[in-house]
Design an enzyme around this catalytic site. Structure first.
Site, short mmCIF file in Angstrom:
data_model
loop_
_atom_site.label_atom_id
_atom_site.label_comp_id
_atom_site.label_asym_id
_atom_site.label_seq_id
_atom_site.Cartn_x
_atom_site.Cartn_y
_atom_site.Cartn_z
N THR A 85 0.90 -1.11 0.17
CA THR A 85 0.01 -0.17 -0.16
C THR A 85 0.93 1.44 0.01
O THR A 85 0.85 1.76 0.93
CB THR A 85 -1.04 0.08 1.05
OG1 THR A 85 -0.13 -0.29 2.44
CG2 THR A 85 -1.95 -1.00 1.29
N PHE A 151 2.17 -6.20 13.03
CA PHE A 151 3.08 -5.26 13.43
C PHE A 151 4.40 -5.65 13.70
O PHE A 151 5.38 -5.31 14.33
CB PHE A 151 2.67 -5.22 15.21
CG PHE A 151 1.32 -4.70 15.30
CD1 PHE A 151 0.86 -3.34 15.31
CD2 PHE A 151 0.25 -5.51 15.40
CE1 PHE A 151 -0.04 -2.79 15.21
CE2 PHE A 151 -1.13 -4.98 15.64
CZ PHE A 151 -1.11 -3.34 15.64
N LEU A 152 4.80 -6.70 12.62
CA LEU A 152 6.04 -7.33 12.58
C LEU A 152 7.17 -6.14 12.34
O LEU A 152 6.74 -5.25 11.70
CB LEU A 152 6.14 -8.50 11.84
CG LEU A 152 5.88 -8.35 10.38
CD1 LEU A 152 7.09 -8.00 9.43
CD2 LEU A 152 5.66 -9.73 9.67
N PHE A 265 12.59 3.62 20.93
CA PHE A 265 12.34 4.69 19.91
C PHE A 265 12.85 6.07 20.61
O PHE A 265 12.36 7.16 20.36
CB PHE A 265 11.03 4.77 19.63
CG PHE A 265 10.57 3.67 18.52
CD1 PHE A 265 10.79 3.84 17.25
CD2 PHE A 265 10.07 2.32 19.23
CE1 PHE A 265 10.49 2.81 16.41
CE2 PHE A 265 10.03 1.29 18.59
CZ PHE A 265 10.20 1.68 16.79
N CYS A 276 7.23 1.53 5.99
CA CYS A 276 6.14 1.60 7.11
C CYS A 276 5.84 3.21 7.75
O CYS A 276 5.04 3.86 7.31
CB CYS A 276 6.18 0.84 8.05
SG CYS A 276 5.88 -0.94 7.50
N LYS A 279 5.48 6.31 5.13
CA LYS A 279 4.08 6.44 3.98
C LYS A 279 2.86 6.16 5.39
O LYS A 279 1.86 6.89 4.93
CB LYS A 279 3.94 5.15 3.44
CG LYS A 279 3.89 3.82 3.93
CD LYS A 279 3.58 2.87 2.91
CE LYS A 279 3.37 1.31 3.42
NZ LYS A 279 2.41 1.13 4.39
N1 LIG Z 1 7.36 -4.34 5.56
C1 LIG Z 1 7.09 -4.46 7.00
O1 LIG Z 1 7.87 -4.33 7.80
C2 LIG Z 1 5.60 -4.11 7.31
C3 LIG Z 1 5.06 -4.78 8.42
C4 LIG Z 1 3.64 -4.29 8.65
C5 LIG Z 1 2.82 -4.01 7.89
N2 LIG Z 1 3.29 -3.93 6.50
C6 LIG Z 1 2.41 -3.46 5.51
O2 LIG Z 1 2.25 -4.62 5.01
C7 LIG Z 1 2.01 -4.43 3.42
C8 LIG Z 1 3.06 -5.29 2.65
O3 LIG Z 1 4.08 -4.55 3.12
P1 LIG Z 1 5.62 -5.32 2.39
O4 LIG Z 1 6.47 -4.74 3.04
O5 LIG Z 1 5.18 -7.04 2.77
O6 LIG Z 1 5.47 -5.29 0.91
P2 LIG Z 1 6.08 -5.87 -0.32
O7 LIG Z 1 6.14 -4.93 -1.42
O8 LIG Z 1 7.31 -6.34 0.25
O9 LIG Z 1 5.20 -7.10 -0.67
C9 LIG Z 1 3.85 -7.08 -1.34
C10 LIG Z 1 3.87 -8.05 -2.34
O10 LIG Z 1 2.61 -8.07 -2.82
C11 LIG Z 1 2.95 -8.50 -4.16
N3 LIG Z 1 1.36 -8.48 -5.02
C12 LIG Z 1 0.96 -7.22 -5.36
N4 LIG Z 1 -0.45 -7.28 -6.02
C13 LIG Z 1 -0.53 -8.79 -6.02
C14 LIG Z 1 -1.46 -9.77 -6.36
N5 LIG Z 1 -2.50 -8.92 -7.11
N6 LIG Z 1 -1.41 -10.98 -6.19
C15 LIG Z 1 -0.29 -11.41 -5.66
N7 LIG Z 1 1.00 -10.64 -5.13
C16 LIG Z 1 0.54 -9.29 -5.23
C17 LIG Z 1 3.78 -7.58 -4.77
O11 LIG Z 1 4.48 -8.07 -5.95
C18 LIG Z 1 4.78 -7.66 -3.45
O12 LIG Z 1 5.77 -8.96 -3.63
C19 LIG Z 1 1.79 -2.96 3.52
O13 LIG Z 1 0.75 -2.38 3.48
C20 LIG Z 1 3.03 -2.60 4.41
O14 LIG Z 1 2.54 -1.09 5.02
C21 LIG Z 1 4.72 -3.77 6.41
#
Ligand SMILES: NC(=O)c1ccc[n+]([C@@H]2O[C@H](COP(=O)([O-])OP(=O)(O)OC[C@H]3O[C@@H](n4cnc5c(N)ncnc54)[C@H](O)[C@@H]3O)[C@@H](O)[C@H]2O)c1
Length: 474
Positions: A85, A151-152, A265, A276, A279
């Site tokens: 997102t 929350f990881l 923090f 995170c 954004k």
């Molecule tokens: N990265 C973190 O530490 C973290 C922690 C908590 C929450 N989040 C939230 O979790 C969400 C994902 O974050 P992330 O870091 O894993 O992102 P990321 O970009 O690493 O992973 C998202 C994955 O989804 C895939 N994708 C997109 N559309 C798709 C579809 N239609 N079918 C299958 N796969 C699809 C993308 O190719 C990508 O690999 C975000 O909203 C983020 O804010 C992230």
């Protein structure tokens, strides 16, 4: 239970692997065919400690498979949406990937599905999802929508998933709540084979917090924004310390001893980054604005954070006098240690600023160089911290990887052009570094002049300090 996870990024892959680890049958989909190919070949497209082990053992046990989103939707009774997102130019969260998945579920699934938002989404996304599923429903799909924010923290994602402080579920039906309790039961009871800790035990059972969907969505944005606020707060205190000659480390320690404040923090530095905090703060500001609330407090948090790079570059200018033509070593590119993630990493903005001033940059990061290279190909990437330091006029510590604390400082001293370390994370021990003959500049505390090598070393070169990074969960 048969579960589906859509999106195999940092959150999705960890979620899928850990849910398989605790006994579920998981189908994880990924739309990026290069990533999917790697996963199907037993490789990991990201670096995350322990994750390789968990994925390998879950695949061996036949409880984790990878494939298309269409097949994933057909597979699970519950579908975790873990797609990205990212921020739109106006700060809103881009929900197009969530919308695309919802549409596909509505068009392809039949029977009952629990659709779970695990991605970080603005409040009321659940309501939109329900509406969307209903509008595009073509096969008599029956569904519940739940929010289950994650929350990881990158760098400890497996441990955080399996041993969380809390599991938050936003639901609007008893069925959804019961299904989520069943899915998380082994984690709630802390009863599963832990892949991280050999002799695992003594973890507190996490609180299973049930709320309405909107509150759960808000918990995530409010938590991240609050942590970002703590970081910007201590960064301003650091600025003040530099002006009045106080030591921010001591100030933070004294503040953190108050349980109402807490020590986490309160590490000053070059600002928070990652996928995170930047954004999520932006999105939370926009959510408030659209609801008619002026959350100007968060606008300041963002403004303070954005100023960190320029303040740091100003330190480099002050130390080097002329930056143009100088050779600068960058130690660390990842937005925090133990990850290869460089999305919104302060290192990127810093390197761009140094290049704009005419510096030559040699960088090293233990994990993040491949990803950094695709964003900033024009710098020199080095095999290790020593190679990056050769001939440098300044070494900038940008990510506090443990290995930077355990270097052979005599060797570093012998290869640099100028013995100058500017530590953007307060990762090193000032007395120790100055003992070896470096000028040491850090954040929110006095600059330290080089000492003579004949004086005794105050700390062991391998002495470790708690990680300092200005980001955590997300
Ligand atoms: N990265 C973190 O530490 C973290 C922690 C908590 C929450 N989040 C939230 O979790 C969400 C994902 O974050 P992330 O870091 O894993 O992102 P990321 O970009 O690493 O992973 C998202 C994955 O989804 C895939 N994708 C997109 N559309 C798709 C579809 N239609 N079918 C299958 N796969 C699809 C993308 O190719 C990508 O690999 C975000 O909203 C983020 O804010 C992230």
């Amino acid at each position: 239970m048969k579960l589906s996870v859509i999106g195999a990024g940092y959150v999705g892959l960890t979620t899928a692997a850990c849910l398989a680890q605790i006994g579920h049958d998981v189908f994880c989909s990924e739309s990026d065919l290069e990533k999917l190919g790697k996963l199907q070949n037993g490789e990991l497209p990201i670096f995350e400690p322990c994750l390789d082990k968990v994925v390998a053992s879950a695949r061996k046990a036949g409880r984790l498979r990878f494939g298309s989103t269409e097949d994933a939707i057909a597979w699970g009774n519950a579908i975790f949406i873990c797609v990205g997102t990212p921020p739109l130019p106006n700060g809103d969260a881009d929900l197009s990937a969530i919308e695309a998945v919802a549409r596909m579920i509505a068009k392809r699934a039949s029977g009952y599905r629990l659709v779970i938002e695990k991605s970080t989404v603005p409040v009321q996304t659940g309501t939109q999802l329900r509406r969307h599923l209903s509008v595009h429903n073509t096969n008599g799909l029956r569904y519940d929508v739940a929010s289950n924010p994650e929350f990881l923290r990158e760098g400890t994602s497996v441990e955080d998933f399996l041993h969380p402080d809390r599991i938050v579920v936003g639901v609007d039906s008893t069925r959804a709540e019961e299904l989520l309790r069943e899915i998380y039961r082994p984690i709630i009871d802390q009863r599963f084979a832990c892949p991280v800790h050999e002799e695992c035990g003594g973890w507190k059972e996490p609180k299973f917090l049930v709320t309405d969907t909107g509150s759960a969505e808000l918990i995530k944005h409010a938590s991240n924004s609050f942590l970002a606020m703590k970081i910007s707060f201590i960064n301003m205190v650091a600025n003040l310390c530099e002006t009045v000659g106080a030591d921010v480390t001591k100030v933070a320690e004294g503040m953190g001893l108050d349980p109402r404040i807490g020590a986490a923090f309160l590490n000053p530095g070059i600002g928070f980054g990652g996928f995170c905090f930047p954004k999520d703060v932006q999105a939370f500001i926009r959510i408030a604005e659209k609801s008619g609330c002026d959350f100007s407090l968060l606008k300041e948090v963002e403004k303070i954070n954005q100023a960190r790079i320029e303040l740091f570059v100003e330190k480099v200018r002050r130390e080097l006098w002329v930056v143009r033509g100088k050779k600068i070593a960058i130690w660390g590119l990842a937005f925090k240690p133990n990850t290869d993630d460089v999305r919104f990493a302060p290192s990127i903005a810093l390197v761009k600023a140094l290049l704009a001033e005419g510096a030559a940059v040699n960088a090293y990061d233990p994990q993040a160089m491949t990803k950094a290279r695709s964003i900033i190909p024009e710098i020199q990437y080095c095999a290790d911290a020593y190679e990056a330091a050769i001939g440098s006029d300044a070494i900038l510590v940008v990510t506090e990887w443990d290995e930077f604390r355990a270097l052979d400082w005599k060797r570093v001293l012998s290869i640099v052009e100028q013995p100058l370390i500017i530590d953007g994370r307060n990762a090193l021990q000032p007395e120790e570094i100055s003992h070896y003959g470096f000028r040491y500049v850090s954040v929110g505390r006095a600059d330290i002049l080089p000492r003579r090598l004949t004086e005794s070393v105050p700390h062991s070169p391998t002495s470790k300090k708690e990680t300092n990074t200005q980001e955590v969960p997300a």
